[in-house]
Design a protein around this motif. Structure first.
Motif, PDB file in Angstrom:
ATOM      1  N   LEU B 104       1.555  17.066   0.217  1.00  0.00           N
ATOM      2  CA  LEU B 104       2.325  15.817   0.173  1.00  0.00           C
ATOM      3  C   LEU B 104       3.420  15.822   1.234  1.00  0.00           C
ATOM      4  CD1 LEU B 104       3.083  15.017  -3.589  1.00  0.00           C
ATOM      5  CD2 LEU B 104       1.732  13.640  -2.013  1.00  0.00           C
ATOM      6  N   TYR B 107       2.164  15.858   4.799  1.00  0.00           N
ATOM      7  CA  TYR B 107       1.634  14.565   5.238  1.00  0.00           C
ATOM      8  C   TYR B 107       2.767  13.661   5.716  1.00  0.00           C
ATOM      9  CZ  TYR B 107      -0.673  10.015   5.007  1.00  0.00           C
ATOM     10  OH  TYR B 107      -1.155   8.771   5.302  1.00  0.00           O
ATOM     11  N   ALA B 108       3.831  13.562   4.914  1.00  0.00           N
ATOM     12  CA  ALA B 108       4.954  12.702   5.305  1.00  0.00           C
ATOM     13  C   ALA B 108       5.607  13.235   6.586  1.00  0.00           C
ATOM     14  CB  ALA B 108       5.981  12.640   4.176  1.00  0.00           C
ATOM     15  N   ARG B 111       3.256  12.734   9.783  1.00  0.00           N
ATOM     16  CA  ARG B 111       2.770  11.432  10.275  1.00  0.00           C
ATOM     17  C   ARG B 111       3.834  10.362  10.409  1.00  0.00           C
ATOM     18  NH1 ARG B 111      -2.485  11.612  11.211  1.00  0.00           N
ATOM     19  NH2 ARG B 111      -2.528   9.455  11.855  1.00  0.00           N
ATOM     20  N   ARG B 112       5.020  10.581   9.900  1.00  0.00           N
ATOM     21  CA  ARG B 112       6.036   9.542   9.978  1.00  0.00           C
ATOM     22  C   ARG B 112       7.341  10.108  10.519  1.00  0.00           C
ATOM     23  NH1 ARG B 112       2.694   6.582   9.057  1.00  0.00           N
ATOM     24  NH2 ARG B 112       2.544   4.707   7.772  1.00  0.00           N
ATOM     25  N   ARG B 187      -5.341   0.886   5.119  1.00  0.00           N
ATOM     26  CA  ARG B 187      -4.160   0.044   4.921  1.00  0.00           C
ATOM     27  C   ARG B 187      -4.535  -1.430   4.959  1.00  0.00           C
ATOM     28  NH1 ARG B 187       0.251   1.686   9.130  1.00  0.00           N
ATOM     29  NH2 ARG B 187       0.874  -0.485   9.296  1.00  0.00           N
ATOM     30  N   ALA B 191      -5.010  -0.707   0.568  1.00  0.00           N
ATOM     31  CA  ALA B 191      -4.838   0.503  -0.231  1.00  0.00           C
ATOM     32  C   ALA B 191      -3.356   0.859  -0.317  1.00  0.00           C
ATOM     33  CB  ALA B 191      -5.601   1.660   0.414  1.00  0.00           C
ATOM     34  N   ASN B 192      -2.914   1.367  -1.473  1.00  0.00           N
ATOM     35  CA  ASN B 192      -1.532   1.847  -1.529  1.00  0.00           C
ATOM     36  C   ASN B 192      -1.486   3.274  -1.009  1.00  0.00           C
ATOM     37  OD1 ASN B 192      -2.009   3.777  -3.529  1.00  0.00           O
ATOM     38  ND2 ASN B 192      -1.554   2.329  -5.175  1.00  0.00           N
ATOM     39  N   ILE B 193      -0.280   3.836  -0.929  1.00  0.00           N
ATOM     40  CA  ILE B 193      -0.115   5.115  -0.239  1.00  0.00           C
ATOM     41  C   ILE B 193      -0.881   6.246  -0.924  1.00  0.00           C
ATOM     42  CG2 ILE B 193       2.051   5.733  -1.399  1.00  0.00           C
ATOM     43  CD1 ILE B 193       1.052   6.421   2.284  1.00  0.00           C
ATOM     44  N   PHE B 194      -0.982   6.175  -2.255  1.00  0.00           N
ATOM     45  CA  PHE B 194      -1.698   7.247  -2.958  1.00  0.00           C
ATOM     46  C   PHE B 194      -3.185   7.193  -2.639  1.00  0.00           C
ATOM     47  CE2 PHE B 194       2.036   6.712  -5.762  1.00  0.00           C
ATOM     48  CZ  PHE B 194       2.576   7.968  -5.543  1.00  0.00           C
ATOM     49  N   PHE B 197      -3.654   8.506   0.845  1.00  0.00           N
ATOM     50  CA  PHE B 197      -3.486   9.964   0.901  1.00  0.00           C
ATOM     51  C   PHE B 197      -4.641  10.691   0.221  1.00  0.00           C
ATOM     52  CE2 PHE B 197      -1.732  13.927  -0.938  1.00  0.00           C
ATOM     53  CZ  PHE B 197      -1.510  14.600   0.251  1.00  0.00           C
TER      54      PHE B 197
END
Lengths: 318, 290
Positions: B104, B107-108, B111-112, B187, B191-194, B197
């Protein structure tokens, strides 16, 4: 990356929701469990060791009796602490001087793609790494036992020694024995690291050196070793940190004995903080010993950072 | 020039001689490795020996009358069935928690460029180099205050705090290198973030998942200090390593029982290693490179 910044002009979606993949909100959600682990079990323990070290504290309630650097003075005045400190460094020096060069030699031999069975050899060298130190430690106590242990039975049976050797019970032999066990246990990891380093040396360099008529020893001295310098620094630093933190097999095999001859910082602090040998646990004192020891690690990190910088500088100059 | 011209000749004469060193090398390796693995051979064979045989013939390799009685003694009488179950629970839970948490976060972070990201990365990197000293004391204190001393939950939580930073970076580097199209397509589909992911990105990270799983599994299965300290006064919460340590203190003379207990502790992890050894070695090598 820039597209992800919120655009306030759009009236319909003033800001992305928490779970909108286009926004940033979910990032905080995603990193928070990791940060929780980090603050609880990494950062806080480091800071708290330093804090606890300033108190005379038995571990019950919150520390209240502030003694400043008193614990440090006590630690510094403890011959048993310095004994453990010295043993830890002897152990570390032994590991560095034996494990690193031996593993490099084996790695160079195993790096030859034409050598048959190299995967099998590597696997077998790696086997002790994957096994539980505490379990292996108990077994090694039996294997090395002077009272009917297989190794002594063999040595006496072959007439190599007259009397069984107390590998773990004699003051002079216990530390070398534990070093040998440490070398055996960690050898596979260092071997794999060296192999990873060797594989990053371009093959053309070897070709070129061979065409120039360099001998095997010359290739090692002038091609391989200089190129391995950055990874050598990393491996040395990792070995240092592992061996300074040695605990499992010493606690299991000797508990620091006989007569503190194999006491290392790990077993020393464990005994002071968690066993009721001294009637009340002395958490503040044990923490001060930990900080003392942590400072050694800090020096190592600083030296390593300087060494890396120096190695990189040399690489650039060449 | 002369030297260059001579080179092939030198090689031609050297080649037959090379055969001998290679055979010698194999001989050396085989000799060293026989000694190297002898403790394991001893453990596995002794576990099947009747206890009298160990003392009467300490050097005999094969048991003359193989028996399973040692295993029964270790498994039931010495509670190794309990320790085994505890180890499985602790190892699997810790590994899954660490995988989930680091994937988790990775990933954040990968990518951001969200606000605060740089600060988080800086603190994480710096803490790798912070001297830890003997931080088991505050960890014990914290677990105790949470009321989790002498529970498997406490052992799992404290164990999860070991070594996760490097895994976070492994995930973050991997996710950063993935192309963005798949993510964007999901997206667009709303789709939501979950969903993005778990359905799209996480399955792509299989190689990192494998490495992290293996490294963490190995680390936790073999851990000793944390489970020792956190289960000091509850024997029924011990893991295999701690159980073995306690068992040797109580019955130091029961060598065949100890060998059987050691076999129970070692066989699973050796089996996992032999099955996945390529990943093990690559995981270890990868961890030092990054």
């Amino acid at each position: 990356m820039t597209a992800s910044s919120p655009q306030p002009r759009r009236a319909r979606r003033p800001r992305p929701g928490l779970l909108d993949p286009g926004g940033d909100g979910w990032c905080y959600l995603f990193v928070s469990p990791m940060l929780l682990l980090f603050f609880g079990f990494k950062l806080w323990p480091i800071l708290a060791t330093w804090y606890f070290a300033l108190f005379d504290w038995d571990g019950i309630g919150w520390p209240q009796k502030f003694v400043g650097l008193g614990n440090f003075a006590q630690v510094a005045a403890q011959p048993l602490f310095w004994n453990a400190f010295k043993n830890t460094w002897i152990y570390t020096a032994g590991l560095l001087l034996i494990q690193l060069p031996l593993a490099l030699l084996v790695a160079i031999a195993l790096n030859d793609p034409k050598l048959r069975g190299r995967t099998a050899y590597r696997t077998l060298f790696f086997l002790p790494v994957v096994t539980t130190t505490a379990v292996i430690g108990v077994v090694l106590v039996i294997l090395l036992s002077p009272a009917g242990g297989p190794l002594n039975a063999f040595l006496v049976g072959q007439g190599l020694v007259e009397r069984p050797i107390g590998f773990l019970s004699s003051v002079g032999l216990v530390l070398p024995t534990l070093i040998a066990v440490g070398v055996w246990k960690g050898f596979g990891t260092v071997l794999v690291y060296w192999l990873a380093g060797l594989q990053s040396v371009p093959g053309e360099l070897y070709e070129a050196a061979r065409i120039d008529g360099a001998s095997g020893a010359q290739i090692l001295r002038f091609v391989t070793l200089p190129l391995l310098r950055p990874i050598a620094i990393t491996i040395t630093a990792l070995t240092l940190v592992w061996s300074l933190n040695v605990f499992d097999h010493v606690q299991v095999m000797t508990g620091g004995g006989p007569g503190h001859a194999s006491d290392v910082i790990g077993t020393y602090i464990y005994r002071v903080a968690f066993t009721v040998e001294d009637s009340i646990p002395r958490i503040g004192f044990a923490s001060a010993a930990g900080v003392f020891f942590g400072l050694t690690n800090l020096v190592i990190v600083a030296v390593q950072a300087l060494a890396v910088r120096a190695a990189r500088g040399k690489g650039r100059a060449a | 020039m002369i030297a260059r011209q001579n080179a092939p000749v030198v090689r031609a004469t050297a080649r037959p001689r090379l055969v001998a060193p290679r055979a010698l090398l194999h001989l050396c390796f085989i000799a060293v490795l026989l000694v190297w693995v002898s403790p394991f051979v001893w453990i596995f064979l002794t576990a099947f020996k009747p206890s009298a045989e160990v003392y009467s013939q300490p050097l005999a390799l094969l048991p003359s009358q193989p028996t399973l009685e040692n295993f029964q003694r270790a498994w039931t009488n010495a509670s190794f069935s309990v320790y085994f179950l505890n180890t499985v629970i602790v190892t699997l839970s810790t590994t899954l928690i660490v995988l989930f948490v680091t994937a988790l976060a990775g990933y954040a972070l990968g990518r951001r460029a969200f606000r605060g990201r740089a600060l988080i990365v800086a603190i994480l990197s710096a803490s790798i180099f912070l001297p830890q000293g003997y931080t088991i004391i505050p960890i014990y204190d914290l677990i105790n205050r949470l009321g989790l001393n002498n529970t498997l939950t406490g052992v799992i939580l404290a164990s999860a705090g070991v070594g996760f930073i490097i895994y976070t970076f492994m995930f973050s580097a991997y996710f950063a290198g993935l192309p963005g199209e798949l993510e964007e397509a999901a997206r667009m589909d709303g789709a939501n973030i979950f969903q993005v992911f778990f359905r799209v990105m996480l399955p792509l990270a299989r190689p990192v998942i494998a490495s992290v799983f293996i490294l963490e599994f190995l680390q936790i299965w073999n851990s000793f200090l944390i489970p020792l300290v956190l289960t000091l006064s509850s024997p029924e919460k011990r893991v295999l390593g701690v159980g073995m340590y306690a068992f040797s203190g109580q019955s130091g003379l029961d060598w065949t029982g100890l060998a059987a207990a050691a076999t129970i502790s070692l066989v699973p992890v050796i089996a996992v290693f032999l099955l996945l050894q390529r990943h093990f070695v690559e995981g270890v090598a990868g961890a030092v490179k990054s």
